[in-house]
Each structure stands twice: as structure tokens, then as C-alpha cells.
Design a protein around this motif. Sequence first.
Motif, short mmCIF file in Angstrom:
data_model
loop_
_atom_site.label_atom_id
_atom_site.label_comp_id
_atom_site.label_asym_id
_atom_site.label_seq_id
_atom_site.Cartn_x
_atom_site.Cartn_y
_atom_site.Cartn_z
N PHE A 1 2.51 3.54 -18.78
CA PHE A 1 2.03 4.85 -18.31
C PHE A 1 3.03 5.96 -18.58
O PHE A 1 2.64 7.13 -18.64
N ALA B 1 2.37 1.73 -3.48
CA ALA B 1 1.37 2.22 -4.43
C ALA B 1 1.17 3.72 -4.33
O ALA B 1 0.99 4.41 -5.33
N ARG B 2 1.24 4.25 -3.10
CA ARG B 2 1.07 5.69 -2.90
C ARG B 2 2.28 6.48 -3.38
O ARG B 2 2.18 7.67 -3.69
N GLN C 1 0.83 -1.20 0.00
CA GLN C 1 0.00 0.00 0.00
C GLN C 1 0.87 1.26 0.00
O GLN C 1 0.56 2.25 -0.67
N SER D 1 1.92 8.90 -11.00
CA SER D 1 1.15 8.83 -12.24
C SER D 1 0.50 7.48 -12.52
O SER D 1 0.00 7.25 -13.63
N ILE D 2 0.49 6.56 -11.58
CA ILE D 2 -0.15 5.26 -11.79
C ILE D 2 -1.18 5.06 -10.68
O ILE D 2 -0.84 5.17 -9.50
N PRO D 3 -2.44 4.74 -11.00
CA PRO D 3 -3.46 4.53 -9.97
C PRO D 3 -3.04 3.43 -8.99
O PRO D 3 -2.45 2.41 -9.39
N ASP D 4 -3.39 3.61 -7.71
CA ASP D 4 -3.00 2.66 -6.67
C ASP D 4 -3.49 1.25 -6.97
O ASP D 4 -2.74 0.27 -6.86
N THR D 5 -4.76 1.12 -7.34
CA THR D 5 -5.34 -0.20 -7.60
C THR D 5 -4.61 -0.90 -8.74
O THR D 5 -4.37 -2.11 -8.69
N THR D 6 -4.24 -0.13 -9.75
CA THR D 6 -3.55 -0.71 -10.91
C THR D 6 -2.22 -1.33 -10.51
O THR D 6 -1.89 -2.47 -10.88
#
Length: 505
Positions: A228, A108-109, A105, A113-118
Motif C-alpha cells: 500500500f 487496525a484503526r 481492532q 491508508s490501509i482498510p481495517d478489514t485488510t
Amino acid sequence: MSRLSQKLAHKFKEAFVAVMPVVGILLLLSFTIAPMPTGVLMSFLLGSVLVMVGMMFFTLGAEMSMTPMGEKVGARMTQSRNLLLIVFLAFVLGVIITISEPDLQVLARLVPSIPDTTIILAVAVGVGIFLVAAILRMLFSIPLPPLLVVLYIAAFALVFFVPNEFRAIAFDSGGVTTGPMTVPFIMALGIGICAIRDDRHAADDSFGLVALCSIGPILAVLVLGMVFMPAGSEVNSVAAHDVADSVELSRMFTGELPVYMMEIVLSLLPIVVFFALFQIISLKLQGRTLKKIVIGLVYTFIGLTLFLTGANVGFMPAGSYLGSVLGESFKYILIPIGALIGFFIVKAEPAVYVLNQQVEELTDGGISAKAMGISLSVGVSVSVALAMIRVLTGIPILYFLIPGYAIALGLSFLTPKIFTAIAFDSGGVASGPMTATFLLPLAQGACTAVGGDLASDAFGVVAMVAMTPLITIQILGLIHRIKQRKGSPADLALAQFEDDAIIEL
């Protein structure tokens, strides 16, 4: 004193010995060359207590639950002899335990420029694929070194197709995603799989799962970077908050405690559900064994909650503040101080204890936990010193990673098999939450103070910490091989183990 109290006391003593050197170093610096606000210092001290208590519960809980769960699931999966079922379960398990990892987590944060879920799903799928590959390697006795060479060549080839500021974060991901939640279960899974093999190389192949699972996130994040093509290097840094009084200090910790409780609940839930279904359908454990696992899961929950609260609320701001102060006034002293902190801080990584104990038990004392600990400490010490040099000079991370991995992969063809597998496992194990919550903020604080670029210069600490143990552990293997050839009586047990790879499992 009851048996449980004795175990807890022993575990707390181990945690105290592991954490106190770091506390001592920071206190010495805070009263000499790096004065620290009272609130930040008190937050660090309270966080240290939570980290020690958390380690106490976690290490006991991992022994009682995560390790036996992994071993039993691994053994039963292999006993089925159904290759498609093994592949399916391994992939699902890899995805589940990766999503369960709290450090993912954080990663991911941090990725721009990339969504966390992705990124979470991509990394989870990457780990799932490579867990399948690791299990198939074990079942078919495929040599580890050639496989590692091919995969790391692929990773370094992809590096040149992503932006410069994205490279360090990609390699950091390999260490971040193999944290305290995944390592005990994955390592035990490997031991369980190899336990039913009766060939002479089963012990050698029982390690290496973490090694391959660490490559999955690197490749996944690099591929995402190509898709991305994130531009810019805006990442979040940690700000040290100086509390006014003890009440505000208490509220700061109690306010974050429920957040980490929920985080660990969500992290443990997929593993618990998977094991529960496996228990109902196949394992059918009863009585004392099942009760012990349930109690161990409770201890694991308590331990990780306290550990992450202490590390994130107490250690992270202190590391950032220390780095900024030293970067402004005594920037070159960051190199020896970073090396000293790195030597001791790896001992406070929860998963390192699990690795060292499993290595000692599996090799019947041939590779001692003490020797493993010293080798890891030396490796992390060198890596943090090199990371501080990067922060101060802005040298690209590939100037360190390419030669480092070239040496590590070269050694893999000279070192006894089991040392190679343990070494590449140790890289993912050593770069855990303590690295993410103290060493990374330390580098960020120093980088901000000297005017560097956070994404390309400060990030990469985790990657460096994951790299150097690959070399030091394999050097340990070469030393043992030399002693073996000289006929040292102290190494006769290990000599027989390396030559015959026969072990009571």
C-alpha cells in the motif's frame, strides 16, 4: 466465607496491589506539577476501580476456562498423530484467536491508508502461519534461537522497504496482537502439546508459541506497508474530556459499557464455537470439568468487559493529558516518570499474571512468579524511559530496535533454553492493553506538546515494551546459571530442571 468468595478476594487483592502504584503516581503528579481537570481525574479513578474488578474476574476466569481449554485442545490435537490435521487446526485456531483479540481492532484503526478489514485478515493469517510453525517446532524439537534469528533478520530487512512513519506501527503490531484473549489460550496450547511428549526437552519446548506468533503480525504489516505504501502520518490521538458533573461521568462509562460488552462477545464467540465443535467431535468432556469451563468463560467475559471499559474510558484520556502537560512544562521529567510508571504498570497487564503463574507451575517453583515479575518490571521501565527519549529527541526507532534485538538474539545462544523461550514469550505478553491505553496516549500527548511527529515518534512504545523483557528475562537466566555453577543450595531444584529438563506435567 465460601471458596469462590475467597478466590475472588485473593484475586482482587492481587489486582489492587498491581494497579494502586500507578494510581498513586498519577495522583501525586496531579496534585503537584501536572494539575489535572477534576473530571479527567475522576474518570481515571473510576476507571481504576473497573480495571481492578475486571482483573479480578479475568484472572479467575482464565484459570478456570482459557487455560484448561488450551491444554486439552493442544493435547488432543497432538494425540491424533495426523500431521496434516494438526497443521490445519493450528492455522484455523491462529486465525480465530487473532480475530478475537480486541487490541487488533485498535491497531487496525491506527494504521494509515490501509482498510481495517485488510489489516485484520492479514495479521490473522500471519499469526495462523506462525502458530503452525511454532507447533511444528515443538513436535520436531527444532531449536528456537536460530529460528528467531532468521525471522528477525527478515523483519529488519523488510523495514527498509516501507515508509519511515510506518515502521514503528509495524513493530507495535507484534505486541498489540498478543493480548489478554490470545496469550492464555496460546500458552496453554503449548503446555498441552508438550504434555504428551516423554523426552527430556519437552519442558523447554512448552514455551515459545507467543514468541513466534508475535513475529507474524510484524511481517504481515510490513508486507502490507510495501503493497500500500501509505503516505503521510495522520493518526488519531486521544482527547481528554472533562466531564461537568457526576451524572455526565456516569453516562460516559455506561454509554461505553455496552460497546465493550459486544466487542468481547464477538471476541469470545469464535473461540467458544471452536471449542464447542472440538468438544462434540473429540474431547467429550462431562460433568464438573465442562461446567467449570463454562463458568470460567462467563468470568472472562465480565472481567475483560470491565477491564477494557475502565482502561479505555478512564486510563487513556488521563495518560494523554498527563503527557501533554508534562511535555509542555517539564518535558525532561517525562523520562524518569515514564520509567517509574513502566515499572509498575506491567503488573496490571492481565496476561502477565497468567504468564508468571504458568512459568512458576511448569518449573515447579524453579523460576518464581516474583522473579519473573521483577524482571518484567525492570525491562518495561527501561523501555518506557527509552520511548520517552525518542519522543523528546525524534531518534528513529531502528536505532533502538536493531541493537536491542541483536543483544536479545545473542543472549539466546548463551541462556538456558527455557529462559530464552519464556523471554521471547514475555515480550508479547508485557505489551498488552495497559500499554495501549495508558503508555501510548502518554507518549502521544507528550509528542504533540513538543511538536513531534505522532506516527514516527509517539508510536513505538509497544514495540519498545515488547523488546526489553527479552533481555532482562534472559539475564535472569544467566544469573541462575551462574548460581547453579556455584552450587547454591537454593537453586538445586532449578539446576536439575535446566540440566535434565525433566518435569512432572
